[in-house]
Design a protein around this motif. Structure first.
Motif, PDB file in Angstrom:
ATOM      1  N   THR A   1       0.857  -1.282  -0.297  1.00  0.00           N
ATOM      2  CA  THR A   1      -0.358   0.201   0.166  1.00  0.00           C
ATOM      3  C   THR A   1       0.670   1.884  -0.148  1.00  0.00           C
ATOM      4  O   THR A   1       2.279   0.983   0.232  1.00  0.00           O
ATOM      5  N   THR A   2      -0.214   2.144  -0.253  1.00  0.00           N
ATOM      6  CA  THR A   2       1.250   3.841  -0.682  1.00  0.00           C
ATOM      7  C   THR A   2       1.807   3.195   1.316  1.00  0.00           C
ATOM      8  O   THR A   2       2.820   4.146   1.133  1.00  0.00           O
ATOM      9  N   ALA A   3       1.202   3.537   2.188  1.00  0.00           N
ATOM     10  CA  ALA A   3       1.935   3.420   3.524  1.00  0.00           C
ATOM     11  C   ALA A   3       2.649   2.610   4.119  1.00  0.00           C
ATOM     12  O   ALA A   3       3.221   3.317   4.586  1.00  0.00           O
TER      13      ALA A   3
ATOM     14  N   ALA B   1       4.872   1.549   1.652  1.00  0.00           N
ATOM     15  CA  ALA B   1       5.704   1.805   0.719  1.00  0.00           C
ATOM     16  C   ALA B   1       6.173   3.134   1.247  1.00  0.00           C
ATOM     17  O   ALA B   1       7.190   3.032   1.497  1.00  0.00           O
ATOM     18  N   LEU B   2       6.073   4.084   1.719  1.00  0.00           N
ATOM     19  CA  LEU B   2       6.676   5.477   2.371  1.00  0.00           C
ATOM     20  C   LEU B   2       7.234   5.039   4.059  1.00  0.00           C
ATOM     21  O   LEU B   2       7.780   5.472   3.910  1.00  0.00           O
TER      22      LEU B   2
ATOM     23  N   GLY C   1      10.001   7.597  -8.261  1.00  0.00           N
ATOM     24  CA  GLY C   1      10.406   7.787  -6.912  1.00  0.00           C
ATOM     25  C   GLY C   1      11.991   8.344  -6.383  1.00  0.00           C
ATOM     26  O   GLY C   1      11.580   8.320  -4.915  1.00  0.00           O
TER      27      GLY C   1
END
Length: 283
Positions: free
Chosen positions: A15-17, A19-20, A83
């Protein structure tokens, strides 16, 4: 303690979270006791040139992925460059957090709050009848939110970055002026002004006065950029497209000359023009 950076790569998309969080873990490791000596020497100021460089690479990747010639390879390049820019932005935010100033979450929250405030036509009940009204309202909100208690109202161009390249700056100057209503009433009026600026350039050219020529040439370029803006064209992008087109065609005539056993420097202008027209006819 292991970080997210130490975790094995999963085949399941993050998910974006997640990955961050993983990217933040990588930066934590780079800046840790056993991290990278080069990274640990960096400051927000030393990273500014890298941000510019990576941003240019991202812009180039996006332009290469234009709908007319988008491929899986060009889209993947956009993903990679996006990225790289994100890495630097998260890196800078972490350096500020460690210095006790603000966190990445603070920055994201500030941006979200600002976008909500600047879009009352989306998040509130404001009705705007046109794009021009929308942009004018945007400018009013921006100037109002920049005012501190007891401060004089901000000027229209106070938010214009001083380091913008001249052509991009001219576009933004014309755009901001138009949002305040300071522009020609019609495209025909602006076209007449452009024609007038061209006549002034011709007069300056005839005078041979270099200083005057530079001034009038600049005025004409400024007006030409506004002419494009009013037709939905961004001069910076249009010129870059022209640059790329010229370079591709010139490479093609170089190849044609080599196929004929000659170097392009040995060709006459007429010969080069003949090859140029052949290349144009194929495109």
């Amino acid at each position: 303690m292991p970080t997210n950076a130490d975790a094995p790569t999963s085949t399941t998309p993050l998910t974006t979270a997640e990955a961050l969080d993983k990217l933040s873990g990588v930066i934590d490791s780079l800046l840790g006791d056993n991290g990278c000596p080069w990274d640990k020497e960096q400051t927000p100021w030393t990273l500014t040139d890298y941000i510019l460089e990576e941003s240019f690479e991202l812009v180039e990747a996006i332009r290469n992925d234009a709908p007319a010639h988008s491929t899986a390879e060009t889209t993947n390049e956009v993903m990679e460059e996006l990225g790289d820019v994100a890495f630097l932005l998260v890196f800078v935010a972490e350096l500020y957090r460690r210095a006790g100033h603000f966190s990445l979450a603070d920055s994201f929250d500030y941006s979200a709050t600002k976008m909500i405030r600047r879009h009352p036509h989306v998040f509130e009940d404001l009705h705007l009848g046109s794009k021009d009204e929308l942009l004018s309202n945007w400018e009013r909100i921006k100037r109002r939110e920049k005012n501190g208690e007891g401060e004089a109202p901000k000027r229209v161009f106070d938010s214009l970055p001083k380091g913008l390249p001249p052509m991009l700056k001219a576009y933004r100057v014309n755009s901001k002026a138009a949002r305040t209503g300071f522009t020609w009433e019609s495209d025909e009026d602006q076209k007449a002004h452009l024609d007038s600026e061209w006549q002034e350039w011709l007069e300056a050219e005839a005078s041979g006065d270099k200083e005057r020529m530079q001034e009038e040439f600049g005025d004409y370029l400024f007006s030409l950029i506004e002419y494009g803006r009013r037709h939905g064209l961004k001069a910076n992008m249009a010129l870059e497209d022209a640059n790329v087109k010229f370079l591709n065609r010139f490479c093609a005539i170089e190849d044609a000359a080599r196929d004929g056993g000659r170097d392009i420097a040995d060709l006459s202008l007429d010969e080069m023009n003949t090859l140029w027209e052949r290349v144009k006819a194929k495109k």
